[in-house]
Structures are given as structure tokens and as C-alpha cells.
Design a protein around this motif. Structure first.
Motif, PDB file in Angstrom:
ATOM      1  N   THR A  45      46.752  49.610  42.197  1.00  0.00           N
ATOM      2  CA  THR A  45      47.818  48.882  42.866  1.00  0.00           C
ATOM      3  C   THR A  45      47.623  48.998  44.368  1.00  0.00           C
ATOM      4  O   THR A  45      47.379  50.092  44.877  1.00  0.00           O
ATOM      5  N   LEU A  46      47.737  47.877  45.071  1.00  0.00           N
ATOM      6  CA  LEU A  46      47.688  47.856  46.532  1.00  0.00           C
ATOM      7  C   LEU A  46      49.094  47.594  47.031  1.00  0.00           C
ATOM      8  O   LEU A  46      49.728  46.607  46.639  1.00  0.00           O
ATOM      9  N   VAL A  47      49.594  48.482  47.899  1.00  0.00           N
ATOM     10  CA  VAL A  47      50.901  48.313  48.524  1.00  0.00           C
ATOM     11  C   VAL A  47      50.658  48.076  50.010  1.00  0.00           C
ATOM     12  O   VAL A  47      50.092  48.926  50.697  1.00  0.00           O
ATOM     13  N   LEU A  48      51.075  46.894  50.488  1.00  0.00           N
ATOM     14  CA  LEU A  48      50.902  46.517  51.887  1.00  0.00           C
ATOM     15  C   LEU A  48      52.266  46.511  52.562  1.00  0.00           C
ATOM     16  O   LEU A  48      53.186  45.823  52.112  1.00  0.00           O
ATOM     17  N   THR A  63      49.201  33.745  53.681  1.00  0.00           N
ATOM     18  CA  THR A  63      48.445  32.497  53.739  1.00  0.00           C
ATOM     19  C   THR A  63      47.271  32.503  52.755  1.00  0.00           C
ATOM     20  O   THR A  63      46.790  31.446  52.365  1.00  0.00           O
ATOM     21  N   ASP A  64      46.810  33.689  52.372  1.00  0.00           N
ATOM     22  CA  ASP A  64      45.784  33.823  51.337  1.00  0.00           C
ATOM     23  C   ASP A  64      46.025  35.146  50.631  1.00  0.00           C
ATOM     24  O   ASP A  64      45.890  36.212  51.229  1.00  0.00           O
ATOM     25  N   ALA A  65      46.388  35.079  49.364  1.00  0.00           N
ATOM     26  CA  ALA A  65      46.705  36.278  48.585  1.00  0.00           C
ATOM     27  C   ALA A  65      45.520  36.781  47.775  1.00  0.00           C
ATOM     28  O   ALA A  65      45.699  37.576  46.852  1.00  0.00           O
ATOM     29  N   ALA A  66      44.312  36.335  48.109  1.00  0.00           N
ATOM     30  CA  ALA A  66      43.101  36.728  47.380  1.00  0.00           C
ATOM     31  C   ALA A  66      43.301  36.597  45.874  1.00  0.00           C
ATOM     32  O   ALA A  66      43.051  37.528  45.116  1.00  0.00           O
ATOM     33  N   PRO A  67      43.757  35.397  45.405  1.00  0.00           N
ATOM     34  CA  PRO A  67      44.082  35.247  43.986  1.00  0.00           C
ATOM     35  C   PRO A  67      42.881  35.412  43.060  1.00  0.00           C
ATOM     36  O   PRO A  67      43.051  35.657  41.876  1.00  0.00           O
ATOM     37  N   ARG A  71      46.491  40.149  41.914  1.00  0.00           N
ATOM     38  CA  ARG A  71      47.634  39.495  41.277  1.00  0.00           C
ATOM     39  C   ARG A  71      48.894  40.084  41.908  1.00  0.00           C
ATOM     40  O   ARG A  71      49.052  41.315  41.977  1.00  0.00           O
ATOM     41  N   SER A  72      49.769  39.228  42.385  1.00  0.00           N
ATOM     42  CA  SER A  72      51.025  39.674  42.988  1.00  0.00           C
ATOM     43  C   SER A  72      51.898  40.335  41.930  1.00  0.00           C
ATOM     44  O   SER A  72      52.019  39.854  40.815  1.00  0.00           O
ATOM     45  N   LEU A  73      52.523  41.449  42.315  1.00  0.00           N
ATOM     46  CA  LEU A  73      53.433  42.157  41.414  1.00  0.00           C
ATOM     47  C   LEU A  73      54.893  41.893  41.773  1.00  0.00           C
ATOM     48  O   LEU A  73      55.772  42.650  41.377  1.00  0.00           O
ATOM     49  N   GLY A  74      55.140  40.821  42.517  1.00  0.00           N
ATOM     50  CA  GLY A  74      56.514  40.460  42.866  1.00  0.00           C
ATOM     51  C   GLY A  74      56.595  39.919  44.276  1.00  0.00           C
ATOM     52  O   GLY A  74      55.609  39.906  45.011  1.00  0.00           O
ATOM     53  N   PRO A  75      57.790  39.493  44.654  1.00  0.00           N
ATOM     54  CA  PRO A  75      57.968  38.935  45.998  1.00  0.00           C
ATOM     55  C   PRO A  75      58.003  40.033  47.061  1.00  0.00           C
ATOM     56  O   PRO A  75      58.088  41.219  46.750  1.00  0.00           O
ATOM     57  N   GLU A  76      57.956  39.603  48.305  1.00  0.00           N
ATOM     58  CA  GLU A  76      58.102  40.501  49.444  1.00  0.00           C
ATOM     59  C   GLU A  76      59.427  41.255  49.325  1.00  0.00           C
ATOM     60  O   GLU A  76      60.448  40.674  48.947  1.00  0.00           O
ATOM     61  N   VAL A  77      59.407  42.528  49.676  1.00  0.00           N
ATOM     62  CA  VAL A  77      60.633  43.327  49.718  1.00  0.00           C
ATOM     63  C   VAL A  77      60.820  43.777  51.158  1.00  0.00           C
ATOM     64  O   VAL A  77      59.942  44.413  51.739  1.00  0.00           O
ATOM     65  N   TYR A  78      61.974  43.430  51.742  1.00  0.00           N
ATOM     66  CA  TYR A  78      62.272  43.816  53.121  1.00  0.00           C
ATOM     67  C   TYR A  78      63.219  45.007  53.102  1.00  0.00           C
ATOM     68  O   TYR A  78      64.202  45.024  52.359  1.00  0.00           O
ATOM     69  N   LEU A  98      48.117  43.892  42.272  1.00  0.00           N
ATOM     70  CA  LEU A  98      47.277  44.579  41.303  1.00  0.00           C
ATOM     71  C   LEU A  98      45.846  44.101  41.481  1.00  0.00           C
ATOM     72  O   LEU A  98      45.592  42.889  41.506  1.00  0.00           O
ATOM     73  N   ALA A  99      44.901  45.045  41.610  1.00  0.00           N
ATOM     74  CA  ALA A  99      43.479  44.699  41.632  1.00  0.00           C
ATOM     75  C   ALA A  99      43.134  44.284  40.210  1.00  0.00           C
ATOM     76  O   ALA A  99      43.001  45.106  39.326  1.00  0.00           O
ATOM     77  N   ASN A 100      43.026  42.983  40.008  1.00  0.00           N
ATOM     78  CA  ASN A 100      43.034  42.414  38.669  1.00  0.00           C
ATOM     79  C   ASN A 100      41.656  42.048  38.135  1.00  0.00           C
ATOM     80  O   ASN A 100      41.331  42.349  36.997  1.00  0.00           O
ATOM     81  N   ILE A 101      40.855  41.387  38.950  1.00  0.00           N
ATOM     82  CA  ILE A 101      39.581  40.837  38.487  1.00  0.00           C
ATOM     83  C   ILE A 101      38.475  41.277  39.445  1.00  0.00           C
ATOM     84  O   ILE A 101      38.632  41.148  40.663  1.00  0.00           O
TER      85      ILE A 101
END
Length: 132
Positions: A45-48, A63-67, A71-78, A98-101
Motif C-alpha cells: 500500500t502506498l500512502v501519499l 492528473t495521472d494515477a499510474a493506473p 489501484r486507488s483505495l478510495g477518494p482523497e481524505v482531507y 495499492l501496488a496492483n500490477i
């Protein structure tokens, strides 16, 4: 006595296997962009976390989520950790991926006002991601 002799090597083998597992979560912040390019293992898991203050109109936009690799694990949390409850205070925007592929991609975010389409972003976060 023979059971104990069997359990010792088995226990040591399990400890060795656990020691070789990658850290489940990798945390990255704006001032750690020098750690990029970032190499992840599939399943990590990558947490930015990036500093943010939406009350100024500025927002981080992915602008680029490296799809192709993440894989995104949810929306932005502020969150507003420093001055909780203080109007206009700065906070932190956090994303989880998530580092998926296996493969390579770029995780790119821009800090700008969404309505200022012809103005360069105030800040950019760009990190090449490699998943093995």
C-alpha cells in the motif's frame, strides 16, 4: 523430543520467510519526493500525504494515477491536524493506492485552483512508480 526437533526448523523457516516480506505500507510526503522513483512490491500500500488548504481555493488534483500499476483505495481524505476546528487553517490531503500490477507508471498531482485552467499549477508532485 522428536516433535521439538521438528518444530525448531519449522519455526526458523517461518521467521526467515516473514523477514523477507516487504513492508506492507509505504508512506510518502511532499518533502520526500527525492525518494522517487519509488519501487514497490505487488500488494504493498502506498500512502501519499500532501499539505493542503482548500479554503484558499487550491486543491490537489490527481492528473495521472499510474493506473497501469496502482489501484486507488478510495477518494482523497482531507484532515486538519494542526489547528483542529480553526477556520482557514492548513491541513493534509491523503490518498491510498495499492501496488496492483507489475510494471511502471507515474503518479502525478497538481496543486491549483480548478477554475484557473490557463494558469500553471502552484506545485506539482511527480513520482515514477515501479511495481515488481
Amino acid at each position: 523430543m522428536t516433535v521439538a526437533r521438528l518444530l525448531l526448523p519449522l519455526g526458523l523457516g517461518l521467521l526467515a520467510a516473514c523477514a523477507q516480506q516487504p513492508t506492507a505500507t509505504v508512506t510518502l510526503e511532499e518533502d520526500q519526493q527525492s525518494r522517487c522513483p519509488l519501487q514497490l512490491q505487488s500488494g504493498q500500500t502506498l500512502v501519499l500525504s500532501l499539505p493542503s488548504n482548500p479554503t484558499t481555493g487550491f486543491r490537489w488534483t490527481v492528473t495521472d494515477a499510474a493506473p497501469q500499476v496502482l489501484r486507488s483505495l478510495g477518494p482523497e481524505v482531507y484532515s486538519n491536524p494542526e489547528d483542529a476546528g480553526m477556520v482557514g487553517g492548513a491541513g493534509v490531503s491523503t490518498w491510498r493506492f495499492l501496488a496492483n500490477i507489475p510494471g511502471e507508471g507515474h503518479l502525478v498531482l497538481a496543486y491549483q485552483r480548478p477554475w484557473e485552467t490557463d494558469v500553471a499549477p502552484e506545485k506539482r508532485f511527480d513520482c515514477q512508480i515501479s511495481v515488481k
